[in-house]
Design a protein around this motif. Structure first.
Motif, PDB file in Angstrom:
ATOM      1  N   LEU A 188       0.833  -1.200   0.000  1.00 46.15           N
ATOM      2  CA  LEU A 188       0.000   0.000   0.000  1.00 46.15           C
ATOM      3  C   LEU A 188       0.870   1.253   0.000  1.00 46.15           C
ATOM      4  N   GLY A 189       1.971   1.221   0.758  1.00 49.27           N
ATOM      5  CA  GLY A 189       2.879   2.367   0.787  1.00 49.27           C
ATOM      6  C   GLY A 189       3.474   2.647  -0.571  1.00 49.27           C
ATOM      7  N   VAL A 190       3.894   1.594  -1.285  1.00 50.82           N
ATOM      8  CA  VAL A 190       4.436   1.779  -2.638  1.00 50.82           C
ATOM      9  C   VAL A 190       3.381   2.404  -3.543  1.00 50.82           C
ATOM     10  N   PHE A 191       2.168   1.872  -3.488  1.00 54.35           N
ATOM     11  CA  PHE A 191       1.084   2.364  -4.335  1.00 54.35           C
ATOM     12  C   PHE A 191       0.758   3.830  -4.032  1.00 54.35           C
ATOM     13  N   LEU A 192       0.655   4.171  -2.744  1.00 53.38           N
ATOM     14  CA  LEU A 192       0.256   5.517  -2.360  1.00 53.38           C
ATOM     15  C   LEU A 192       1.327   6.550  -2.701  1.00 53.38           C
TER      16      LEU A 192
END
Length: 241
Positions: A188-192
Motif C-alpha cells: 500500500l505504501g508503494v502504491f500511495l
C-alpha cells in the motif's frame, strides 16, 4: 509532496488555478538531489555505527526517529506557509536524520538473501521510473482528476501513517507485524507514494512560484524517500517467503 502538509489548502488553492510556477519542479530538482546525497551520508554514518559499535545504535536510532517525526510535522508547517528561509536548513537536517534512521533498513536489506545491494539499486531505479511516469501523467491531469486523485492519496497516506506508527509502538514492546499484514502495508505504501509522485506534478506548479524551489524540493523529497523505503520493505518481506 504538498498534500502531505496541508491537503485541503493545497486543493483549494490548486482548483481552477493556472500554473503559478511552471518551472518550479525543474528548479527544485538540484535541491532534491542534494537532499538525497545527504541522506546517503547519513545512511553511511549509521551503517558504520552498526558495524563498529552496534550497542549504541538502537538508542541513537530511537532518538533520531523521534527527531525525524518532529521535523516531519515542522516540515508540514513550513510547506503550508511557503517559508523559503526555513525550508533549506530543514531539508538538509531532515535528509541527514532520515539517512541515519534508514541505515537500519539498509543493513537488514544488505543481509537479506535475494535482495542485498541489487535490491537497493532496484528500489532506486523504481523511484526513477516513477518520476518519469509521474511527470507525464501528473502534468496532464485535468482539474477534476487532479483534485480527485489528491483527495484519495491524502486519505490513504493518513491511514498508512497511522498503521506505520502503530507498528513502531508495537515493535517497541516486542510485538511484530504478521508477514501478510507487513506485505499489505508495504504494498500500500508503494502504491500511495507512487500516486503522490503523480500528485506532486499536478499540485506543486499550482502551489509554488518558480522562486520557491526549496519548499517544492522538500515536498518531492518526502515523496521519493518514502517510496524508496516502502519498496525496500516490500522486497525484504517478500524475500522471506
Amino acid at each position: 509532496m504538498a498534500n502531505t502538509s496541508n491537503f485541503r489548502q493545497a486543493i483549494a488553492e490548486a482548483q481552477g488555478k493556472k500554473l503559478v510556477g511552471p518551472n518550479v519542479i525543474a528548479n527544485a530538482l538540484p535541491f532534491v538531489g542534494g537532499g538525497l546525497l545527504l541522506t546517503a551520508v547519513g545512511s553511511f554514518a549509521g551503517l558504520n555505527i552498526i558495524s563498529t559499535n552496534p550497542g549504541i545504535f538502537m538508542t541513537t536510532f530511537w532518538v533520531a526517529l523521534i527527531a525525524q517525526l518532529a521535523l516531519f510535522f515542522i516540515a508540514s508547517s513550513v510547506l503550508a506557509n511557503d517559508n523559503n528561509q526555513v525550508a533549506l536548513p530543514l531539508l538538509a537536517t531532515y535528509s541527514l536524520i532520515t539517512g541515519y534512521t534508514l541505515s537500519g533498513l539498509l543493513f537488514v536489506t544488505l543481509r537479506t538473501p535475494g535482495v542485498g545491494i541489487t535490491g537497493i539499486g532496484f528500489a532506486a531505479l523504481g523511484c526513477g521510473v516513477t518520476f518519469i511516469a509521474a511527470r507525464q501523467i501528473g502534468s496532464n491531469l485535468s482539474d477534476s482528476d487532479g483534485i480527485a486523485l489528491t483527495q484519495t492519496i491524502r486519505i490513504g497516506i493518513i491511514a498508512l501513517l497511522i498503521a506505520v506508527f502503530g507498528q513502531l509502538i508495537l515493535s517497541f514492546f516486542g510485538v511484530f507485524t504478521p508477514t501478510w499484514l507487513e506485505i499489505g502495508i508495504s504494498g500500500l505504501g508503494v502504491f500511495l507514494f507512487a500516486g503522490a509522485a503523480v500528485v506532486d506534478f499536478y499540485i506543486l506548479p499550482r502551489t509554488y512560484r518558480d522562486d520557491q524551489p526549496i519548499p517544492a524540493a522538500l515536498s518531492m523529497y518526502l515523496t521519493y524517500i518514502n517510496l524508496f523505503i516502502f519498496i525496500l520493505r516490500l522486497m525484504n518481506v517478500l524475500s522471506r517467503n
